[in-house]
Design a protein around this motif. Structure first.
Motif, short mmCIF file in Angstrom:
data_model
loop_
_atom_site.label_atom_id
_atom_site.label_comp_id
_atom_site.label_asym_id
_atom_site.label_seq_id
_atom_site.Cartn_x
_atom_site.Cartn_y
_atom_site.Cartn_z
N THR A 37 0.81 -1.21 0.00
CA THR A 37 0.00 0.00 0.00
C THR A 37 0.85 1.26 0.00
OG1 THR A 37 -1.59 -1.27 1.28
CG2 THR A 37 -1.98 1.10 1.11
N PHE A 38 1.91 1.26 0.82
CA PHE A 38 2.68 2.49 0.97
C PHE A 38 4.06 2.42 0.33
CE2 PHE A 38 -0.11 2.06 4.72
CZ PHE A 38 -0.98 3.11 4.43
N GLY A 39 4.48 1.23 -0.11
CA GLY A 39 5.76 1.14 -0.81
C GLY A 39 6.94 0.86 0.11
N GLN A 40 8.11 1.11 -0.46
CA GLN A 40 9.38 0.70 0.14
C GLN A 40 9.55 1.00 1.64
OE1 GLN A 40 11.84 -0.64 -1.80
NE2 GLN A 40 11.51 0.06 -3.89
N LYS A 41 9.09 2.20 2.05
CA LYS A 41 9.44 2.63 3.40
C LYS A 41 8.51 2.02 4.45
CE LYS A 41 12.44 5.81 1.99
NZ LYS A 41 12.05 6.34 0.67
N ALA A 42 7.46 1.36 3.97
CA ALA A 42 6.42 0.93 4.90
C ALA A 42 6.91 -0.08 5.91
CB ALA A 42 5.25 0.35 4.13
N ASP A 43 7.92 -0.87 5.56
CA ASP A 43 8.33 -1.91 6.48
C ASP A 43 8.81 -1.32 7.81
OD1 ASP A 43 10.40 -0.85 4.97
OD2 ASP A 43 11.71 -2.57 5.35
N VAL A 44 9.45 -0.16 7.74
CA VAL A 44 9.94 0.47 8.96
C VAL A 44 8.79 0.74 9.93
CG1 VAL A 44 11.21 2.41 9.90
CG2 VAL A 44 11.78 1.54 7.64
N ALA A 45 7.74 1.36 9.41
CA ALA A 45 6.59 1.67 10.26
C ALA A 45 5.99 0.39 10.83
CB ALA A 45 5.55 2.43 9.45
N ALA A 46 5.97 -0.64 9.99
CA ALA A 46 5.31 -1.86 10.42
C ALA A 46 6.08 -2.58 11.53
CB ALA A 46 5.14 -2.80 9.24
N TRP A 47 7.42 -2.40 11.57
CA TRP A 47 8.17 -3.06 12.63
C TRP A 47 7.73 -2.56 13.99
CZ3 TRP A 47 9.21 -6.92 10.31
CH2 TRP A 47 9.96 -7.00 9.14
N SER A 48 7.26 -1.33 14.04
CA SER A 48 6.88 -0.78 15.34
C SER A 48 5.69 -1.55 15.93
CB SER A 48 6.56 0.70 15.21
OG SER A 48 5.73 0.89 14.10
N LEU A 49 5.03 -2.34 15.10
CA LEU A 49 3.92 -3.12 15.63
C LEU A 49 4.34 -4.07 16.75
CD1 LEU A 49 1.83 -4.18 12.53
CD2 LEU A 49 1.03 -2.98 14.57
#
Ligand SMILES: Nc1ncnc2c1ncn2[C@@H]1O[C@H](COP(=O)(O)OP(=O)(O)O)[C@@H](O)[C@H]1O
Ligand SMILES: [Mg+2]
Lengths: 261, 310
Positions: free
Chosen positions: A165-177
């Motif tokens: 949905t958000f592209g390359q940078k999204a994984d960083v945000a998702a790790w905060s889960l």
């Protein structure tokens, strides 16, 4: 297509993750180094604070749960992350597959790695801190692990959806889960100590219930395993549906192409 | 029900990105591709070739238009379509740490191959694309040409009826490009499949394609056989001769293989079709003159596009 062919579609991502992991030195860190550090640091903390027996198991269960959650979750996310990093995502999505094919194989491999880590941590904590993970028999252990792996699969799916949905940078945000899970789902303290709003959030996370259940083996107390199990299944089904929709959306927005550039 | 490999009507595609205005990449593309043909999409960088191939291969969806692939609706039956098509992408990439054989096994599994059929298909493709020596080489250690070959091998794993090749020779050394083109011709003949191929290189389209669609800024500006395109659009090679003395321009103009002549004093610009042995005859026309300079220019697509845009 017969069942063997269909099965292989599910196993393809396990095969890819297995080979990629076995060639990557960092996966050894994921398997041994970080899990050991988190277990030892918590275990030693209990010694320093002179924590009594049952509370030691409370904390060690939390440390072990968080560790294997992180290991298994990253395996599920790897199914798209490896593709994103190697820019091979087009080749995956030109094939006649669905989200559940990808998630199943990756989760299977995550369960395998998570189980290895659990086994190591259980043995180490038994010899160093006298924690017997089998105190209530094997069944509670298996139920607890199932809950951790289900939660891990859900987090992994969320990471995949954010990438599409958000592209390359999204994984960083998702790790905060997984950081969020650490904070609210009662890893190192009962959720009752949380402010009311966060408690509500904790009650929406399956892991919370599985932790309470497994801990009740060591410190008798109430638990609602059925709710946890229901939530886990609910999120998994919802996650797979949303993952498929995210793939369809990525085909409309063209992000599928941009991720391969 | 028709079984044309591709039937497209009024395909439009816009890329919308967050906070930015949307850009129209394809406008009103309509074309039919016939069974068994190699169809070329020719156009400069950014003209929309990759986008169009991606739409035809159901990797992405168009905003508007109707699209049938092998008689199936591209939106409704995309699962069925994906079983019988495959693609080799531009600048192919595969999981880096998997070897050639492991990569083929992995994608074979995604196509539902198993057991001895999987091993056999992977082995066959390794042989067909002469990858045997690199079977156990990791993808990251392959040369560009080998990566391209692996990509073609992967694209044949499911024995597709329709094959998409996005810029199959871009970035390859000239000799490897020629080899790759032969390989594509061979696959097409042996497997009896339809091929859609994109390129920005006219000679390649000419060598491989039965018909060519000319893309410019997301629109088809011409669609014909290579021969007709060369004639009508001046896509032949341009021979520029500077000379002193006599030259029979009339004879030149009527010569077979000569598509057009532009004459100035002491300088001729001759558009030719290299296939027809024309170079030799042209040179012989100047036997009574003194040639000062000869240059041969390959067709410059940009020039043609500018021409067409007028
Ligand atoms: N995912 C995308 N998002 C936004 N714009 C894109 C995307 N992909 C391509 N474009 C733009 O669309 C146009 C056509 O690109 P493309 O289909 O790759 O052309 P070609 O393959 O002929 O070089 C270019 O202007 C490019 O910048
Ligand atoms: Mg392109």
């Amino acid at each position: 297509m017969n069942w063997q062919g269909e099965l292989n579609k599910y196993l393809a991502s396990a095969y890819k993750n297995w080979i990629t992991s076995k060639r990557n030195i960092f996966t050894l860190f994921e398997l041994f180094f970080w899990p050991m550090i988190s277990l030892l640091s918590i275990g030693l903390l209990t010694r320093f604070l002179k924590v009594e027996g049952s509370m030691v198991s409370f904390l060690l269960v939390g440390a072990i749960a968080l560790t294997i959650l992180q290991v298994a979750q990253i395996d599920v996310a790897y199914v798209l992350l490896f593709d994103m990093w190697s820019k091979s995502i087009k080749n995956t999505f030109i094939a006649p597959i669905h989200s559940y094919h990808l998630v199943f194989g990756a989760t299977l491999f995550g369960i395998l790695r998570g189980s290895v880590v659990f086994f190591i941590l259980a043995i180490v904590s038994r010899y160093l801190f006298g924690f017997d993970f089998q105190e209530g028999g094997l069944l509670p252990v298996l139920i607890f692990l199932a809950g951790v792996f289900a939660t891990a699969a859900v987090i992994g799916i969320i990471v995949c959806i954010s990438i599409l949905t958000f592209g390359q940078k999204a994984d960083v945000a998702a790790w905060s889960l997984s950081g969020m899970i650490l904070l609210v789902s009662g890893i190192y303290y009962p959720v009752e100590v949380l402010p009311p709003l966060l408690q509500t959030l904790a009650r929406a996370i399956p892991l919370t219930y599985f932790l309470e259940y497994y801990r009740s083996v060591f410190i008798p107390g109430p638990h609602h395993l059925a709710i946890g199990a229901f939530l886990a299944v609910f999120y998994l089904v919802l996650g797979l549906i949303l993952f498929d929709r995210a793939i369809e959306r990525a085909r409309r927005t063209g992000i599928l192409l941009r991720l391969s550039e | 029900m028709t079984k044309k490999p591709v039937e497209a009507k009024g395909i439009c595609k816009r890329y919308k990105s967050f906070l930015e205005s949307s850009t129209t990449v394809l406008q009103n593309i309509s074309l039919d591709i016939e069974e068994g043909e190699i169809f070329g999409l020719l156009g400069p960088n950014g003209s929309g070739k990759t986008t169009l191939i991606s739409i035809f291969s159901t990797l992405i969806y168009p905003e508007q238009g109707s699209l049938f692939i092998l008689g199936m609706d591209a939106r409704r039956d995309n699962g069925e379509i994906r079983k019988v098509i495959n693609i080799s992408t531009a600048k192919p990439n595969f999981p880096w740490s998997l070897t050639v054989q492991e990569n083929l096994r992995h994608y074979g599994m995604l196509y539902g191959l198993y057991g001895s059929a999987l091993s056999r298909t992977v082995g066959d493709q390794i042989d067909a694309f002469e990858l045997g020596d690199f079977r156990d080489t990791k993808f990251e250690n392959l040369s560009t040409g080998l990566k391209q070959r692996l990509s073609l091998a992967k694209a044949m794993l499911n024995h597709p009826r329709l094959l998409f090749l996005d810029e199959p020779t871009t970035g390859l050394d000239p000799d490897i490009s020629i080899k790759t083109r032969m390989l594509i011709k061979r696959i097409h003949q042996e497997q009896n499949i339809s091929v859609v191929l994109s390129t920005h290189y006219m000679p390649e389209a000419e060598m491989l394609c039965d018909r060519i669609a000319f893309l410019r800024k997301g629109q088809i500006v011409a669609l014909d056989t290579p021969r007709n395109l060369k004639k009508h659009l001046g896509l032949g090679e341009k021979v520029v001769v500077s000379y002193e003395g006599p030259a029979d321009i009339r004879a030149l103009e009527s010569m077979p293989g000569v598509l057009g002549v532009k004459a100035e004093k002491g300088r001729l610009e001759i558009m030719i079709d290299r296939n027809e042995d024309s170079l030799d005859r042209i040179i012989k026309l100047f036997c009574n003159a003194r040639i000062l300079d000869i240059t041969i220019k390959e067709p410059d697509l940009e020039d043609v596009f500018l021409e067409l845009a007028r």
